[in-house]
Design a protein around this motif. Structure first.
Motif, mmCIF file in Angstrom:
data_model
loop_
_atom_site.group_PDB
_atom_site.id
_atom_site.type_symbol
_atom_site.label_atom_id
_atom_site.label_comp_id
_atom_site.label_asym_id
_atom_site.label_seq_id
_atom_site.Cartn_x
_atom_site.Cartn_y
_atom_site.Cartn_z
ATOM 1 N N CYS A 107 20.253 4.574 -14.683
ATOM 2 C CA CYS A 107 19.834 5.559 -15.678
ATOM 3 C C CYS A 107 20.693 6.808 -15.605
ATOM 4 C CB CYS A 107 18.354 5.901 -15.539
ATOM 5 S SG CYS A 107 17.879 6.597 -13.958
ATOM 6 N N ARG A 108 20.969 7.337 -16.767
ATOM 7 C CA ARG A 108 21.746 8.577 -16.820
ATOM 8 C C ARG A 108 20.824 9.744 -16.502
ATOM 9 N NH1 ARG A 108 22.089 7.900 -23.289
ATOM 10 N NH2 ARG A 108 20.369 9.302 -23.703
ATOM 11 N N CYS A 109 21.423 10.891 -16.302
ATOM 12 C CA CYS A 109 20.680 12.036 -15.771
ATOM 13 C C CYS A 109 19.498 12.466 -16.640
ATOM 14 C CB CYS A 109 21.612 13.213 -15.526
ATOM 15 S SG CYS A 109 22.328 13.935 -17.012
ATOM 16 N N THR A 153 7.841 -2.448 -19.490
ATOM 17 C CA THR A 153 8.298 -3.735 -20.033
ATOM 18 C C THR A 153 8.219 -4.863 -19.015
ATOM 19 O OG1 THR A 153 10.610 -3.413 -19.367
ATOM 20 C CG2 THR A 153 9.942 -2.528 -21.517
ATOM 21 N N MET A 154 7.820 -4.556 -17.771
ATOM 22 C CA MET A 154 7.853 -5.547 -16.702
ATOM 23 C C MET A 154 6.526 -6.284 -16.542
ATOM 24 S SD MET A 154 9.979 -3.420 -13.788
ATOM 25 C CE MET A 154 10.106 -4.808 -12.643
ATOM 26 N N SER A 174 0.822 -1.210 0.000
ATOM 27 C CA SER A 174 0.000 0.000 0.000
ATOM 28 C C SER A 174 0.860 1.265 0.000
ATOM 29 C CB SER A 174 -0.945 0.008 1.197
ATOM 30 O OG SER A 174 -0.192 0.035 2.397
ATOM 31 N N ASP A 175 2.108 1.151 0.447
ATOM 32 C CA ASP A 175 3.005 2.305 0.475
ATOM 33 C C ASP A 175 4.006 2.303 -0.679
ATOM 34 O OD1 ASP A 175 1.937 3.529 2.743
ATOM 35 O OD2 ASP A 175 3.113 2.242 4.068
ATOM 36 N N SER A 176 3.827 1.394 -1.627
ATOM 37 C CA SER A 176 4.749 1.344 -2.764
ATOM 38 C C SER A 176 4.533 2.573 -3.644
ATOM 39 C CB SER A 176 4.544 0.060 -3.569
ATOM 40 O OG SER A 176 3.234 0.017 -4.090
ATOM 41 N N TYR A 177 5.543 2.867 -4.432
ATOM 42 C CA TYR A 177 5.471 4.033 -5.326
ATOM 43 C C TYR A 177 4.456 3.735 -6.427
ATOM 44 C CZ TYR A 177 6.960 7.621 -8.627
ATOM 45 O OH TYR A 177 6.983 8.686 -9.491
ATOM 46 N N GLN A 178 3.440 4.578 -6.550
ATOM 47 C CA GLN A 178 2.391 4.381 -7.545
ATOM 48 C C GLN A 178 2.338 5.578 -8.469
ATOM 49 O OE1 GLN A 178 -1.368 3.294 -5.736
ATOM 50 N NE2 GLN A 178 -0.333 2.150 -4.124
ATOM 51 N N PHE A 179 2.196 5.298 -9.762
ATOM 52 C CA PHE A 179 2.102 6.367 -10.755
ATOM 53 C C PHE A 179 1.374 5.854 -11.985
ATOM 54 C CE2 PHE A 179 5.929 4.060 -11.723
ATOM 55 C CZ PHE A 179 6.038 4.062 -13.106
ATOM 56 N N VAL A 180 0.856 6.778 -12.774
ATOM 57 C CA VAL A 180 0.189 6.441 -14.027
ATOM 58 C C VAL A 180 1.262 6.388 -15.108
ATOM 59 C CG1 VAL A 180 -1.514 7.160 -15.734
ATOM 60 C CG2 VAL A 180 -1.955 7.530 -13.299
ATOM 61 N N LEU A 181 1.389 5.242 -15.724
ATOM 62 C CA LEU A 181 2.406 5.025 -16.740
ATOM 63 C C LEU A 181 2.227 5.990 -17.909
ATOM 64 C CD1 LEU A 181 4.748 3.025 -17.233
ATOM 65 C CD2 LEU A 181 3.151 1.624 -18.519
ATOM 66 N N GLY A 182 3.280 6.679 -18.266
ATOM 67 C CA GLY A 182 3.269 7.585 -19.411
ATOM 68 C C GLY A 182 2.674 8.953 -19.140
ATOM 69 N N ALA A 183 2.302 9.245 -17.896
ATOM 70 C CA ALA A 183 1.676 10.525 -17.575
ATOM 71 C C ALA A 183 2.683 11.599 -17.187
ATOM 72 C CB ALA A 183 0.647 10.344 -16.456
ATOM 73 N N GLY A 184 3.960 11.250 -17.162
ATOM 74 C CA GLY A 184 4.980 12.232 -16.809
ATOM 75 C C GLY A 184 5.109 12.485 -15.315
ATOM 76 N N LYS A 185 4.532 11.617 -14.502
ATOM 77 C CA LYS A 185 4.609 11.781 -13.040
ATOM 78 C C LYS A 185 5.798 11.039 -12.446
ATOM 79 C CE LYS A 185 0.983 14.311 -12.763
ATOM 80 N NZ LYS A 185 1.101 15.717 -12.465
ATOM 81 N N ALA A 186 6.426 10.182 -13.232
ATOM 82 C CA ALA A 186 7.624 9.463 -12.797
ATOM 83 C C ALA A 186 8.765 9.864 -13.731
ATOM 84 C CB ALA A 186 7.397 7.956 -12.871
ATOM 85 N N ILE A 187 9.983 9.586 -13.317
ATOM 86 C CA ILE A 187 11.104 9.896 -14.205
ATOM 87 C C ILE A 187 11.001 9.040 -15.464
ATOM 88 C CG2 ILE A 187 12.638 10.666 -12.354
ATOM 89 C CD1 ILE A 187 14.043 7.924 -12.581
ATOM 90 N N ASP A 200 9.245 5.085 -16.317
ATOM 91 C CA ASP A 200 8.220 4.798 -17.321
ATOM 92 C C ASP A 200 8.702 3.733 -18.299
ATOM 93 O OD1 ASP A 200 5.906 6.239 -16.740
ATOM 94 O OD2 ASP A 200 6.525 8.014 -17.868
ATOM 95 N N ALA A 201 9.927 3.904 -18.781
ATOM 96 C CA ALA A 201 10.468 2.973 -19.772
ATOM 97 C C ALA A 201 10.623 1.565 -19.194
ATOM 98 C CB ALA A 201 11.808 3.484 -20.298
#
Length: 143
Positions: free
Chosen positions: A109-111, A98-99, A76-89, A93-94
């Motif tokens: 990941c590079r900067c 694929t997972m 319940s405390d895991s990091y949650q985000f909408v895929l492709g919405a720009g809310k995660a780095i 998303d990439a």
């Protein structure tokens, strides 16, 4: 950044972290032209600036520094985000796209796929930091 072509030369010349961070002593005009074959002054300066930036990041943000974790907090405390919405780095998303559920992956990941030239607003992650993540996909909500 186009510098990956120099990795084999760095290995052959035993350019390790110590030498890489000694920009003034290692990246002389002679080293750039004779060893790396860089005769273009601008390209040489870019390589020197990249080495300095790596040095600065190492001093400000040592390898292995943990800046965020949801491990041990439960699903319940895991990091949650909408895929492709720009809310995660960008890298997250990439990777997550694929997972499969239950899969665990390590991502470096590079900067430009992380927090870029600005770093985080809180200052926890400095500008131009490359990051390593261990990610386990615990679930997915279809829309």
């Amino acid at each position: 950044q186009g510098l990956d072509v120099y990795a084999p030369i760095f290995l052959d010349e035993q350019i390790d972290g110590t030498k890489l961070f000694d920009v003034a002593g290692t990246f002389t005009d002679e080293f750039l032209s004779d060893t790396l074959g860089i005769t273009n002054k601008i390209q040489g300066k870019k390589l020197q600036m990249a080495a300095r930036r790596l040095c600065k990041n190492e001093m400000e943000f040592p390898v292995g520094t943990e800046f965020d974790s949801s491990e041990g907090k439960g699903d319940s405390d895991s990091y949650q985000f909408v895929l492709g919405a720009g809310k995660a780095i960008r890298a997250m998303d990439a990777l997550v796209s694929t997972m499969t559920i239950g899969e665990r992956a390590e991502m470096i990941c590079r900067c430009d796929y992380a927090y870029g030239s600005e770093g985080t607003l809180s200052g926890t992650v400095p500008p131009f930091a490359s990051l390593r993540f261990e990610v386990t996909l615990v679930g997915s909500n279809s829309v």
